[in-house]
Design a protein around this motif. Sequence first.
Motif, mmCIF file in Angstrom:
data_model
loop_
_atom_site.group_PDB
_atom_site.id
_atom_site.type_symbol
_atom_site.label_atom_id
_atom_site.label_comp_id
_atom_site.label_asym_id
_atom_site.label_seq_id
_atom_site.Cartn_x
_atom_site.Cartn_y
_atom_site.Cartn_z
ATOM 1 N N TYR A 29 57.324 54.157 19.101
ATOM 2 C CA TYR A 29 58.729 53.959 19.494
ATOM 3 C C TYR A 29 59.618 55.119 19.041
ATOM 4 C CZ TYR A 29 63.001 51.760 20.860
ATOM 5 O OH TYR A 29 64.197 51.503 21.490
ATOM 6 N N THR A 30 59.321 55.686 17.881
ATOM 7 C CA THR A 30 60.146 56.819 17.424
ATOM 8 C C THR A 30 59.966 58.024 18.344
ATOM 9 O OG1 THR A 30 58.408 57.481 15.893
ATOM 10 C CG2 THR A 30 60.185 56.129 15.003
ATOM 11 N N ASP A 31 58.795 58.142 18.967
ATOM 12 C CA ASP A 31 58.611 59.214 19.961
ATOM 13 C C ASP A 31 59.483 58.953 21.184
ATOM 14 O OD1 ASP A 31 56.507 60.731 18.600
ATOM 15 O OD2 ASP A 31 55.296 58.934 18.916
ATOM 16 N N LEU A 32 59.503 57.689 21.598
ATOM 17 C CA LEU A 32 60.330 57.345 22.761
ATOM 18 C C LEU A 32 61.803 57.638 22.490
ATOM 19 C CD1 LEU A 32 60.225 56.040 25.623
ATOM 20 C CD2 LEU A 32 60.818 53.870 24.519
ATOM 21 N N GLU A 33 62.233 57.386 21.262
ATOM 22 C CA GLU A 33 63.645 57.613 20.913
ATOM 23 C C GLU A 33 64.046 59.076 21.033
ATOM 24 O OE1 GLU A 33 63.551 55.701 17.018
ATOM 25 O OE2 GLU A 33 65.071 54.288 17.722
ATOM 26 N N GLN A 34 63.070 59.945 21.021
ATOM 27 C CA GLN A 34 63.389 61.378 21.120
ATOM 28 C C GLN A 34 63.367 61.896 22.551
ATOM 29 O OE1 GLN A 34 60.972 63.380 18.108
ATOM 30 N NE2 GLN A 34 61.428 61.645 16.776
ATOM 31 N N ARG A 35 63.122 61.016 23.506
ATOM 32 C CA ARG A 35 63.088 61.427 24.913
ATOM 33 C C ARG A 35 64.281 60.833 25.653
ATOM 34 N NH1 ARG A 35 57.630 63.073 25.641
ATOM 35 N NH2 ARG A 35 56.794 63.192 23.531
ATOM 36 N N VAL A 36 64.774 61.615 26.583
ATOM 37 C CA VAL A 36 65.817 61.092 27.462
ATOM 38 C C VAL A 36 65.191 60.113 28.458
ATOM 39 C CG1 VAL A 36 67.476 61.701 29.263
ATOM 40 C CG2 VAL A 36 67.238 63.143 27.224
ATOM 41 N N SER A 37 64.005 60.491 28.922
ATOM 42 C CA SER A 37 63.287 59.699 29.912
ATOM 43 C C SER A 37 61.805 59.979 29.736
ATOM 44 C CB SER A 37 63.748 60.102 31.323
ATOM 45 O OG SER A 37 63.029 59.386 32.294
ATOM 46 N N GLU A 38 61.015 58.933 29.763
ATOM 47 C CA GLU A 38 59.585 59.108 29.524
ATOM 48 C C GLU A 38 58.791 58.494 30.672
ATOM 49 O OE1 GLU A 38 58.026 60.759 27.298
ATOM 50 O OE2 GLU A 38 55.979 60.000 27.489
ATOM 51 N N PRO A 39 57.927 59.285 31.317
ATOM 52 C CA PRO A 39 57.104 58.707 32.385
ATOM 53 C C PRO A 39 56.046 57.763 31.804
ATOM 54 C CG PRO A 39 56.492 61.003 32.007
ATOM 55 C CD PRO A 39 57.671 60.714 31.122
ATOM 56 N N TRP A 40 56.049 56.524 32.276
ATOM 57 C CA TRP A 40 55.035 55.576 31.788
ATOM 58 C C TRP A 40 53.821 55.681 32.700
ATOM 59 C CZ3 TRP A 40 55.698 54.516 27.104
ATOM 60 C CH2 TRP A 40 54.836 53.620 26.475
ATOM 61 N N ASN A 41 53.063 56.752 32.468
ATOM 62 C CA ASN A 41 51.928 57.027 33.352
ATOM 63 C C ASN A 41 50.608 56.761 32.631
ATOM 64 O OD1 ASN A 41 51.946 59.172 31.570
ATOM 65 N ND2 ASN A 41 52.687 60.667 33.042
ATOM 66 N N GLY A 42 49.535 56.886 33.372
ATOM 67 C CA GLY A 42 48.222 56.682 32.775
ATOM 68 C C GLY A 42 47.743 55.240 32.804
ATOM 69 N N VAL A 43 48.500 54.354 33.398
ATOM 70 C CA VAL A 43 48.053 52.951 33.511
ATOM 71 C C VAL A 43 46.999 52.877 34.610
ATOM 72 C CG1 VAL A 43 48.772 50.617 34.147
ATOM 73 C CG2 VAL A 43 50.229 52.025 32.661
ATOM 74 N N ARG A 44 45.802 52.407 34.263
ATOM 75 C CA ARG A 44 44.686 52.392 35.205
ATOM 76 C C ARG A 44 44.034 51.014 35.264
ATOM 77 N NH1 ARG A 44 47.122 56.030 36.320
ATOM 78 N NH2 ARG A 44 46.593 58.230 36.625
ATOM 79 N N ASN A 45 44.876 50.060 35.450
ATOM 80 C CA ASN A 45 44.424 48.667 35.596
ATOM 81 C C ASN A 45 45.288 48.077 36.702
ATOM 82 O OD1 ASN A 45 45.287 45.739 34.923
ATOM 83 N ND2 ASN A 45 43.301 45.916 33.919
ATOM 84 N N TYR A 46 44.654 47.435 37.667
ATOM 85 C CA TYR A 46 45.393 47.013 38.861
ATOM 86 C C TYR A 46 46.467 45.975 38.560
ATOM 87 C CZ TYR A 46 42.276 49.698 41.836
ATOM 88 O OH TYR A 46 41.608 50.727 42.434
ATOM 89 N N GLN A 47 46.146 45.057 37.673
ATOM 90 C CA GLN A 47 47.150 44.038 37.335
ATOM 91 C C GLN A 47 48.374 44.683 36.677
ATOM 92 O OE1 GLN A 47 45.063 40.778 35.251
ATOM 93 N NE2 GLN A 47 46.913 39.584 35.660
#
Length: 170
Positions: A29-47
């Motif tokens: 979460y502290t990494d996320l706090e340092q980004r203006v916008s973060e791509p939530w990529n890499g999800v490889r499960n259909y559901q």
Amino acid sequence: MSDPSVPVGSLTVARAYWLLKSEPDVFGYTDLEQRVSEPWNGVRNYQARNFLRAMQPGDLCLFYHSQAQPSGVAGVACVLTPAVPDNLQFDESSAYYDPKSTPDNPRWSMVEVAAVAALPRFLALDALRTLPELEGMRLLQKGTRLSVMPVTADEFRVIVTAGGLDAASL
DNA sequence: GCCAACGTTGGC
DNA sequence: GCCAACGTTGGC
């Protein structure tokens, strides 16, 4: 949750709630706090992908640390964009490259997210399990491995409140 | 379409 | 590192 509805184009739809898992050793979460916008990529499960595709800007997410000591909810994130094709599926050098994906017919999706507020009190898994309102929560069911899953408005409110945030202000 | 084998996730 | 649970793959 002062504004439980979110304008989407000319429509107004109910805000939805989600849970995103991330390993803090990789991206916490502290990494996320340092980004203006973060791509939530890499999800490889259909559901999980289908849940990403159901997200709308303005939806709120519990940011969950998995594979952590301890694991638990660290903060709240906000969905910034509708789902778009995950850029990594076309990148041959990426671990998330998918040779069966084509730009015409992309398999995998992502959204952009941003930090909203850290929980003043980190809520570890064992603490979540003590909250009777969360008994039916998907995250807490046996064998749930999904990295993206829906959360009910009640579950969301109970968790952020227990974590020390004012749910009405989110 | 069945199902065994294998891979991944994630708590512990 | 172990193991339960679940997803995916591929032979048939």
